[in-house]
Design an enzyme around this catalytic site. Structure first.
Site: not given
Lengths: 434, 434
Positions: A211, A213, A219-220, A357, A360, A408
């Protein structure tokens, strides 16, 4: 290496050859101790200077810390030794000498910052408490796969080089693929859905996702491990049941098989597998709970996504793993199915650890017309996804599934402060090497 | 789906709901049969037109093939039915209607070319003999991981986005990584070596590798699954022992757990796990064997690599899995260690199926000076690999390992003609989607 004995297996009365790293040398004058470390533990090697060959003593005591050596000698009981036994060496062989200057101290006496640790993972993973994280990580993956097997899932591997992303062109790393534009896949979502329409029906995949991002948080990650599940003829509640089973199995596997590792991390007392069903809160109930605390500056209203702060407030209220269900359709991906009796409400769900989280998921839109409409509403060209959408015309069963962030899961399980601690060689905006 | 019964579990005397795909409808006039297929098998649904509700008959017999339906009804013994039982429907629910025109016939009555099959994997995997390949693939991965566990390996996951390739810049797919140049990793080689120098000592990884090779053959992929092993304090012979164990375990797992799948592939009689040790031929012995056949136009001489043709000739001579050892150093990668007593001869080895190479491995160069020299001789800048080489200064043990091509293992195990048959969504120069 022939005839090597692990330090943990060295038995008093035997003559053994142990091999590993020089953890420490303590020279007390007439007597000196070398602590040899291997993957199973440590053992004390005793040098009585007056009674031993000078060359042997010199070799053993002048070797640099963290050098690789082998020692052959008799094992004897010695209650004062750290493991209750010690070796009296007949020979010492220096196999791979280390530089006297180490960029990181594997004995842990000198603390190192995370970037230094990540730059020197080889040395960092000589520390018990770091090694333990990755042994637990391996056990988590093993237990998770076993849990999927119990659920009659078939393991699949889907491509990481793709022509289009799951949710369009943002957040994708571009690749040059034989002159064509391609991307690294951000999720196996579309491929696993294609497989539930096949004879396999129920599948899982554990693999890397990518990703682009620009997050830079504890936490990423830009390359992460995704644990994906998808099943034909499942609705969102059945998918949540499967999710509970898999996460509980991961904890149980660690509790059963990683006691030493938990001890190395100081978690042997507090570690506990989550028990029973995870509470299932609707989004509306979640909002009410959060607003009732009065901890947010502004109360949340229907349609708001949950900020990190809101997640924390709610996590503290619930205090265990929990689901949030029945989200507003508009803030869930277009490929998630809405409730049949209320299209404003999605079957999408999140599974949360109190701190963040983890999962998902949801029931998917399996009706061709609705799916194509979803692409269009998203501003995506359905033509570009035809390889995917067209399979929905040939008998696509209702199905549901989820994706669980592997790192995670480990981070929250072990209370790690930074997700990078759960990855051998993490990738973020700044870190591309090693 | 609540109360769904798999077709394989439908027991005479019960009233069940089965759900799946319409495999076939045979209308014999007064009576008609619908064959329903799910992941566990097939079941016959009987329509006696005169005795049943017209709507029910119409729904059941007018539905398109490959539509998804559910049927509720009583299960009865019926020796003439394909599985010995049949369902008399009380209700039929069409869940997801299929187009009458299918791009591929899942009943297998009409053959499809491989490209059509790969374009329509969802339909292709509704065929028993295709589904079987991927169920066997999953079992191979499971058995291989179990075998690694028996060898006390820790599973690792290394990054797929890297700053430099294992063997330099050729054959790498370039990525744009936040404005930096990066690549998709062609092998976990360097990372797994870094891990044997850590406290883990012995590791394995199963993950994707990416090779920008322009090959277009039935046995090359541009994205493949690599099964990697590496162990501290192992030499090449111990690494070969581990390789034998892992490959044999894969075969044994399939023999034990995939009898139905082997039957679907027509392999139930001929399938056999390799027994005993694999013969270990030196490169020189291999050359002699090949030359003795006289089948090559020109005899091979020391230093020649083995062509595909030479591999075939040798494979026919040996007739089982075998190793080729003691290769000329000049045709093995620079990070493989030469024999201490003859630096012209490498500790590198290949493990071969009679039809092709499966594994490449060897003892690694663990001496810092020799390694840096190797980079230079290869025309690579050791500076660019400093993250890797520098760890060899801090106590790198002797170590050995190998990489096994996952798809080649499955291809040779099942006698597949094209390696693409062993991958759900293969990637080659022409194929980037689905």
């Amino acid at each position: 290496m022939e005839n090597r004995t692990y330090t943990a297996d060295a038995t008093p009365g035997d003559t053994v050859t142990v091999a590993g790293w020089v953890h420490e040398i303590r020279d007390l004058g007439g007597i000196a101790f070398l602590i040899l470390r291997d993957t199973t533990g440590k053992i004390q090697v005793k040098f009585e200077k007056d009674e031993m060959d000078d060359d042997l003593v010199e070799t053993g005591l002048n070797v640099q810390r963290e050098s690789v050596i082998s020692v052959t000698g008799a094992v004897e009981e010695e209650p004062r030794a750290p493991t209750g036994v010690e070796v009296t060496p007949e020979s010492v062989d220096v196999i791979s000498e280390a530089d006297p200057e180490l960029p990181l101290d594997p004995s842990g006496k000198v603390d190192a910052e995370l970037p230094t640790r990540l730059d020197n993972r080889t040395l960092d993973l000589r520390k018990d408490e770091v090694k333990a994280i990755f042994e637990i990580r391996a056990e988590v993956l093993r237990s998770v796969r076993e849990a999927f097997r119990e659920l009659n899932c078939t393991e699949i591997n889907t491509p990481k080089i793709v022509a289009t992303g799951t949710e369009g062109g943002t957040e994708l790393f571009p690749i040059t693929y034989f002159g064509q534009e391609a991307f690294m896949n951000q999720s196996p979502q579309l491929f696993k859905q294609l497989m539930v329409g096949s004879g396999l029906e129920r599948v899982f995949e554990i693999g890397p996702i990518f990703r682009a991002e620009e997050h830079n948080t504890p936490r990423h990650l830009n390359e992460a491990t995704s644990i994906d599940f998808e099943s034909a003829f499942y609705d969102h509640t059945e998918a949540m049941d499967a999710c509970e089973h898999v996460v509980q199995s991961a904890y149980e596997g660690v509790a059963e098989n990683c006691q030493d590792q938990l001890e190395a991390l100081g978690l042997e007392d507090e570690f506990a597998a989550p028990e029973g069903d995870f509470p299932r809160l609707t989004y509306e109930e979640a909002l009410d709970k959060i607003n009732a605390t009065g901890e947010l500056d502004e109360p949340l209203v229907w349609g708001d996504d949950l900020s990190t702060e809101a997640e924390h407030v709610l996590g503290q209220e619930v205090g265990e793993h929990y689901f949030i269900t029945d989200w507003p359709s508009e803030i869930k991906p277009f490929y998630i199915k809405d409730h049949d009796d209320d299209e404003e409400v999605s079957t999408g769900f999140d599974m949360m650890h109190p701190s963040m989280e983890l999962v998902s998921g949801g029931q998917r839109e399996h009706r061709f017309d609705h799916l194509v409409e979803g692409f269009e509403q998203q501003g995506l060209d359905p033509e570009a996804f035809e390889y995917y959408t067209k399979m929905f015309k040939y008998g696509m069963p209702p199905h549901a599934g989820w994706g669980l962030g592997g790192e995670r899961l480990i981070m929250t399980m072990l209370g790690l402060e930074n997700i990078r601690e759960a990855v051998l060689f993490p990738r973020d905006r700044q870190r591309l090497s090693p």
